[in-house]
Design an enzyme around this catalytic site. Structure first.
Site, PDB file in Angstrom:
ATOM      1  N   SER A  14      55.891  88.254  41.920  1.00  0.00           N
ATOM      2  CA  SER A  14      55.486  89.650  41.961  1.00  0.00           C
ATOM      3  C   SER A  14      54.282  89.950  42.847  1.00  0.00           C
ATOM      4  O   SER A  14      54.040  91.109  43.159  1.00  0.00           O
ATOM      5  CB  SER A  14      55.188  90.140  40.539  1.00  0.00           C
ATOM      6  OG  SER A  14      54.094  89.427  39.995  1.00  0.00           O
TER       7      SER A  14
ATOM      8  N   SER B 275      54.610  83.968  40.238  1.00  0.00           N
ATOM      9  CA  SER B 275      54.304  85.138  41.063  1.00  0.00           C
ATOM     10  C   SER B 275      53.227  84.971  42.124  1.00  0.00           C
ATOM     11  O   SER B 275      53.047  85.866  42.938  1.00  0.00           O
ATOM     12  CB  SER B 275      53.928  86.320  40.176  1.00  0.00           C
ATOM     13  OG  SER B 275      55.095  86.908  39.680  1.00  0.00           O
TER      14      SER B 275
ATOM     15  N   LYS C  94      45.409  92.209  43.910  1.00  0.00           N
ATOM     16  CA  LYS C  94      46.665  92.664  43.302  1.00  0.00           C
ATOM     17  C   LYS C  94      46.367  93.804  42.328  1.00  0.00           C
ATOM     18  O   LYS C  94      45.364  93.764  41.601  1.00  0.00           O
ATOM     19  CB  LYS C  94      47.326  91.484  42.580  1.00  0.00           C
ATOM     20  CG  LYS C  94      48.740  91.777  42.061  1.00  0.00           C
ATOM     21  CD  LYS C  94      49.372  90.518  41.453  1.00  0.00           C
ATOM     22  CE  LYS C  94      50.782  90.758  40.946  1.00  0.00           C
ATOM     23  NZ  LYS C  94      51.389  89.542  40.365  1.00  0.00           N
TER      24      LYS C  94
HETATM   25  N1  GLN Z   1      59.557  86.429  38.482  1.00  0.00           N
HETATM   26  C1  GLN Z   1      59.053  86.140  37.183  1.00  0.00           C
HETATM   27  C2  GLN Z   1      59.273  87.336  36.291  1.00  0.00           C
HETATM   28  O1  GLN Z   1      59.864  88.240  36.744  1.00  0.00           O
HETATM   29  C3  GLN Z   1      57.597  85.779  37.241  1.00  0.00           C
HETATM   30  C4  GLN Z   1      56.694  86.927  37.359  1.00  0.00           C
HETATM   31  C5  GLN Z   1      55.252  86.570  37.373  1.00  0.00           C
HETATM   32  O2  GLN Z   1      54.887  85.402  37.544  1.00  0.00           O
HETATM   33  N2  GLN Z   1      54.425  87.549  37.132  1.00  0.00           N
HETATM   34  O3  GLN Z   1      58.881  87.378  35.161  1.00  0.00           O
END
Ligand code: GLN
Length: 446
Positions: A127, A151, A52
């Site tokens: 994400s 995410s 990532k």
């Molecule tokens: N969807 C969540 C957010 O937007 C989690 C994101 C993540 O785990 N990095 O913060």
């Protein structure tokens, strides 16, 4: 390695999972592995992996999917990268994500839209959408992602693969581009539970460069993985079947419950009464931490700098206005507001207190149970563009994964069936540092 790149290039036309490919160095490393011969005692030797793009890689562009870091070429490695290198793994490239990991669909990336591996009109989740889609589409067999509020688990669910968020402190955050430091964890996405355990073996462990990393011993997660679930006590929270969870998703988890019972586990219903506060508490805490962490992007030290600026103030304001996308700005504003002198007590402090209540909910359940089981996400993957203009709906989608990060617990998503051709994910949650239990249950279920 050559075949890997051929597959990647073919699949990328549909999937768009990678921001950067590192073909030259990967091929060179593969030749070196060939020349010395594969190390039979090390199953990860010579295996290609995708990373990532918020994990810092020496000499390989690391953007966090933001214009702010479009040309950032790190001079050092994240600890997890050193660990994968030590195991002989070959990094093939950097994977797309939501900008600074803020989002649930990989649509906030400044660079491209990644598509779901099963249906290219659907989002891959986020994400870590690039990581999940690259693994599910067969481009690579393992990837690293990051999970601050779901995410890793939610994109794993949307793409029908296995994704694990380790216990907070299990994996070093050194060299990870911080989002919400009290919840961020790096973790593996793979097609099988066993591969996932191998990857966690490789990246776990204490690191003096991350002062929240745990010095707890790291077991070999594959060692007792085939022991089965006989006698395991599984809890199913009634709050995880609330309104908003699709009927097909509920049914898949009910089928999973039946299967666990057949395998010898006991299953009973419990309550996690503070679940409903998870999303608001998370968005206050995560945004507050993010607003602080993102202060370093000031247009001076590194990253994007606006052109034709008039004075120092102008450097800050214009660089940040032009370098950050809308979702990132929304979080910075929310965070600075929650931390302001006049609002701190009503927002940040209150959220921190409710966070403790959420932790206690879990502690109570784990007094009599080994695992918690539920859906990973309320729905399967939705259409690209369908929810991106409605942040609150998007935020509510993380209701099942977020409390796990607030409590620092390990959680894993694994495939639990299909609905209209799209994968359904189920989530297992264990007490702190009991990833071994997650893998045992996952391996038995698979
Ligand atoms: N969807 C969540 C957010 O937007 C989690 C994101 C993540 O785990 N990095 O913060």
């Amino acid at each position: 390695a050559k075949e890997t790149f051929e597959t990647i290039k073919k699949r990328e036309e549909e999937i768009d999972a990678f921001i950067t490919l590192d073909e030259e160095r990967a091929m060179e490393k593969a030749r070196a592995v060939d020349a010395k011969g594969i190390d039979e005692g090390n199953v990860l030797d010579g295996i290609p992996v995708g990373i990532k793009d918020n994990i810092v890689t020496k000499g390989l562009k690391t953007t966090a999917a933001s214009k702010m870091l479009e040309n950032f070429n790190p001079i050092y490695n994240a600890t997890v990268m050193d660990k994968l290198d030590e195991r002989g793994m070959i990094t093939v490239g950097k994977l797309n994500m939501d900008e600074f990991a803020m989002g649930s669909s990989t649509e906030t990336s400044a660079f491209k839209k990644t598509k779901n591996a099963w249906d290219q009109t659907k989002v891959p989740g986020g994400s870590s959408g690039g990581s999940a889609a690259a693994v599910a589409s067969g481009e690579i067999i393992a990837a690293l992602g990051s999970d601050t509020g779901g995410s890793i688990r939610q994109p794993a669910a949307f793409n029908g693969i296995v994704g694990l968020k380790p216990t907070y402190g299990r994996v070093s955050r050194y060299g990870f581009i911080a989002f919400a430091s009290s919840m961020d964890q790096i973790g593996p996405l793979t097609r099988s539970v066993y591969d996932n355990a191998l990857m966690l073996n490789a990246i776990s462990g204490h690191d003096f460069r991350d002062f929240t990393s745990s010095s707890k011993e790291v077991p070999d997660f594959t060692k007792e993985i085939d022991e089965g679930v006989k006698g395991m006590r599984i809890a199913v929270p009634k709050e995880y079947f609330a309104e908003g969870v699709d009927a097909n998703v509920k049914q898949a988890v009910k089928d999973a419950i039946k299967k666990f019972e057949e395998l010898g586990a006991t299953v009973d219903e419990v309550s996690l009464p503070h679940t409903k506060y998870g999303v608001p508490v998370y968005y206050i805490i995560a945004s507050s931490e993010a607003s602080s962490n993102l202060q370093r992007f000031d247009g001076i030290r590194y990253g994007f700098r606006a052109e034709d600026v008039k004075n120092l103030e102008d450097v800050y304001v214009r660089s940040r206005s032009e370098g950050f996308g809308d979702e990132v700005k929304r979080r910075i504003m929310l965070g600075t507001f929650s931390l302001s002198a006049g609002t701190y007590d009503a927002f940040f402090k209150k959220a921190a207190q409710v966070r403790t209540l959420i932790c206690r909910d879990y502690e109570n359940v784990f007094e009599n149970h080994d695992l918690i089981l539920g859906p990973t996400a309320p729905t399967t993957a939705y259409g690209i563009g369908e929810k991106i203009d409605d942040p609150v709906t998007m935020y509510m989608n993380d209701i099942l994964t977020i409390p796990v990060n607030l409590a620092g617990l390990p959680g894993m998503s694994l495939p639990a069936g299909f609905s209209d051709g799209l994968p359904i994910g189920m989530q297992l949650v264990a007490p702190r540092f009991r990833e071994d239990t997650l893998y045992k249950a996952g391996f038995a279920f698979e």
